[in-house]
Design a protein around this motif. Structure first.
Motif, PDB file in Angstrom:
ATOM      1  N   GLY A  85      44.533  41.940  40.599  1.00  9.80           N
ATOM      2  CA  GLY A  85      43.798  41.198  41.467  1.00  9.80           C
ATOM      3  C   GLY A  85      43.072  41.765  42.089  1.00  9.80           C
ATOM      4  O   GLY A  85      42.790  42.946  42.404  1.00  9.80           O
ATOM      5  N   ALA A  86      41.905  41.168  42.692  1.00  4.12           N
ATOM      6  CA  ALA A  86      41.197  41.684  43.914  1.00  4.12           C
ATOM      7  C   ALA A  86      40.341  42.650  43.048  1.00  4.12           C
ATOM      8  O   ALA A  86      39.907  43.638  43.549  1.00  4.12           O
ATOM      9  CB  ALA A  86      41.790  42.201  45.074  1.00  4.12           C
ATOM     10  N   ASP A  91      36.347  49.495  39.704  1.00  6.52           N
ATOM     11  CA  ASP A  91      37.646  50.089  39.797  1.00  6.52           C
ATOM     12  C   ASP A  91      38.218  50.915  38.668  1.00  6.52           C
ATOM     13  O   ASP A  91      37.738  50.769  37.709  1.00  6.52           O
ATOM     14  CB  ASP A  91      38.483  48.711  40.109  1.00  6.52           C
ATOM     15  N   ALA A  92      39.061  51.615  39.107  1.00  4.68           N
ATOM     16  CA  ALA A  92      39.728  52.616  37.914  1.00  4.68           C
ATOM     17  C   ALA A  92      40.629  51.749  37.094  1.00  4.68           C
ATOM     18  O   ALA A  92      41.002  50.827  37.446  1.00  4.68           O
ATOM     19  CB  ALA A  92      40.585  53.689  38.660  1.00  4.68           C
ATOM     20  N   LEU A  93      40.470  51.970  35.873  1.00  6.21           N
ATOM     21  CA  LEU A  93      41.278  51.544  34.664  1.00  6.21           C
ATOM     22  C   LEU A  93      42.685  52.091  34.711  1.00  6.21           C
ATOM     23  O   LEU A  93      42.789  53.301  35.146  1.00  6.21           O
ATOM     24  CB  LEU A  93      40.679  51.681  33.186  1.00  6.21           C
ATOM     25  N   GLN A 119      40.056  35.420  44.547  1.00  9.07           N
ATOM     26  CA  GLN A 119      38.795  35.151  43.765  1.00  9.07           C
ATOM     27  C   GLN A 119      38.888  35.686  42.330  1.00  9.07           C
ATOM     28  O   GLN A 119      39.217  35.166  41.394  1.00  9.07           O
ATOM     29  CB  GLN A 119      37.757  35.769  44.492  1.00  9.07           C
ATOM     30  N   LYS A 120      38.536  37.121  42.109  1.00 11.63           N
ATOM     31  CA  LYS A 120      38.295  37.719  40.906  1.00 11.63           C
ATOM     32  C   LYS A 120      39.693  38.465  40.295  1.00 11.63           C
ATOM     33  O   LYS A 120      40.014  39.194  41.410  1.00 11.63           O
ATOM     34  CB  LYS A 120      37.072  38.406  41.075  1.00 11.63           C
ATOM     35  N   ALA A 121      39.947  38.532  39.088  1.00 10.65           N
ATOM     36  CA  ALA A 121      41.115  39.259  38.899  1.00 10.65           C
ATOM     37  C   ALA A 121      40.421  40.071  37.466  1.00 10.65           C
ATOM     38  O   ALA A 121      39.278  39.560  36.895  1.00 10.65           O
ATOM     39  CB  ALA A 121      42.334  38.586  38.437  1.00 10.65           C
ATOM     40  N   LEU A 188      38.124  37.765  35.238  1.00 10.55           N
ATOM     41  CA  LEU A 188      38.267  36.425  35.645  1.00 10.55           C
ATOM     42  C   LEU A 188      37.871  35.835  36.908  1.00 10.55           C
ATOM     43  O   LEU A 188      38.322  36.625  38.148  1.00 10.55           O
ATOM     44  CB  LEU A 188      39.652  35.936  35.168  1.00 10.55           C
ATOM     45  N   VAL A 189      37.188  34.760  37.249  1.00  8.48           N
ATOM     46  CA  VAL A 189      36.926  33.861  38.152  1.00  8.48           C
ATOM     47  C   VAL A 189      37.555  32.722  38.411  1.00  8.48           C
ATOM     48  O   VAL A 189      37.188  31.900  37.278  1.00  8.48           O
ATOM     49  CB  VAL A 189      35.368  33.988  38.713  1.00  8.48           C
ATOM     50  N   GLU A 190      38.322  32.524  39.369  1.00  6.89           N
ATOM     51  CA  GLU A 190      39.125  31.077  39.332  1.00  6.89           C
ATOM     52  C   GLU A 190      38.133  30.043  39.769  1.00  6.89           C
ATOM     53  O   GLU A 190      38.174  28.912  39.490  1.00  6.89           O
ATOM     54  CB  GLU A 190      40.094  31.144  40.394  1.00  6.89           C
ATOM     55  N   LEU A 191      37.089  30.445  40.654  1.00  2.52           N
ATOM     56  CA  LEU A 191      36.288  29.107  40.752  1.00  2.52           C
ATOM     57  C   LEU A 191      35.211  28.927  39.871  1.00  2.52           C
ATOM     58  O   LEU A 191      33.988  28.882  39.885  1.00  2.52           O
ATOM     59  CB  LEU A 191      35.381  29.293  41.931  1.00  2.52           C
ATOM     60  N   GLY A 192      35.452  28.592  38.419  1.00  2.00           N
ATOM     61  CA  GLY A 192      34.864  28.229  37.380  1.00  2.00           C
ATOM     62  C   GLY A 192      34.846  26.726  37.243  1.00  2.00           C
ATOM     63  O   GLY A 192      35.155  26.058  38.215  1.00  2.00           O
TER      64      GLY A 192
END
Length: 323
Positions: A85-86, A91-93, A119-121, A188-192
């Motif tokens: 999340g976030a 960001d590191a894999l 928001q984004k995951a 992924l962005v939930e606000l689609g």
């Protein structure tokens, strides 16, 4: 292979087509064409991937039931993925750092697994693509994703999609490492589109199957049939629509389509076999054509007599079947 129900009304198996038609009257018909313009084939530009806000022409490739080599085996990407999340770009894999990454089963909605995100995951996994797939077109199919997403393969953005209940695909041919491990990252962005429809719908995730499969550069893109009985519901006319796509940059020549039928008893209907030469296809184009066949007193389908005919459509290069 398609199973055909001879019903006293029109049957649509898959997909849709915009074609002129011709009538098949002999037992084995061999049709030769000199050019797409002269034959009435509908030739138009091809779309390789579904994209965000895609037009209605965005395609879904038909996964073949059999191919000429081991490339026919699809790769099921369902199962264990890593979730974070976030998520922020850069960001590191998981291979670099396990901080913030959790294991999750796909398909699922991650908030139903107790994972919260504002928001984004990100969802991440790796897979090995066979060397035998090199030289073919490789598609990544998502059957459904909540909500807006971006696909990255080996660190490169492939495309975007916004939706939550419809299947879509990306052509990932040029982004893969064949015979080696590939990194797949879904942002992924939930606000689609789903979240915009209702403030209460805040769930995200890959909610249906995701897979990889390979097809030849020239492949069958659509095939469906329509059955029309005469006024006495005795004899029937079967219309078969077949579409092809040339997904490579250069022209494609020497292909043909073969259509075979089996009766409900399993007997091959040799008198109904159709063999059709395909005109030269320009690079990145598609073509469609219609075949009509007459069936005298076919075995009809109903709930008490579920008679099914089998139709097999093959794409051949010269004498050899390739799909």
């Amino acid at each position: 292979n398609w199973s055909l129900r001879m019903l006293p009304y029109r049957v649509r198996l898959w997909n849709r087509a915009l074609l002129t038609s011709f009538r098949v009257t002999s037992a084995l018909v061999v049709l030769q064409f000199s050019s797409a313009t002269e034959t009435g084939w509908a030739v138009e530009p091809v779309i390789l991937s579904s994209v965000i806000n895609a037009s209605p022409k965005a395609r879904l490739t038909l996964p073949p039931t059999a191919l000429a080599s081991s490339r026919s085996e699809p790769i099921d990407l369902s199962g264990q993925w890593s979730w974070k999340g976030a998520w922020r770009a850069g960001d590191a894999l998981p291979e670099e750092s396990n901080t913030g990454w959790f294991s999750i089963q796909i398909p699922s909605e991650y908030e139903q697994k107790g994972m919260k995100v504002d928001q984004k995951a990100a969802l991440y996994r790796t897979c090995v693509v066979p060397e035998t797939w090199r030289g073919n077109r490789v598609k990544m199919r998502f059957d459904a994703v909540n909500n807006a997403m971006t696909l990255r393969i080996n660190g490169v953005e492939v495309g975007k999609h916004d939706g939550f209940l419809l299947p879509f695909e990306f052509d990932v041919t040029d982004h893969l490492r064949y015979g080696s491990t590939n990194q797949i990252l879904v942002e992924l962005v939930e606000l689609g589109v789903r979240a915009r429809m209702s403030a209460r719908l805040r769930q995200g995730g890959i909610i249906r199957k995701v897979s990889l499969f390979a097809v030849p550069s020239v492949n069958i893109t659509e095939c469906y049939s329509e059955t029309q009985f005469d006024p006495k519901f005795r004899d029937a006319k079967l219309k078969v629509i077949v579409g092809l796509s040339n997904d490579q940059a250069g022209p494609a020549d020497g292909h043909r389509i073969r259509i075979r039928f089996r009766e409900p008893s399993g007997r091959i209907m040799e008198s109904k076999e159709v063999l059709q030469a395909v005109p030269s296809l320009p690079g990145l184009s598609s073509a469609r054509q219609t075949v009509e066949l007459d069936f005298a007193a076919p075995a009809r389908w109903d709930s008490d007599h579920p008679n099914l005919y089998e139709m097999t459509v093959s794409l051949e290069m010269g004498e050899a079947p390739i799909e």
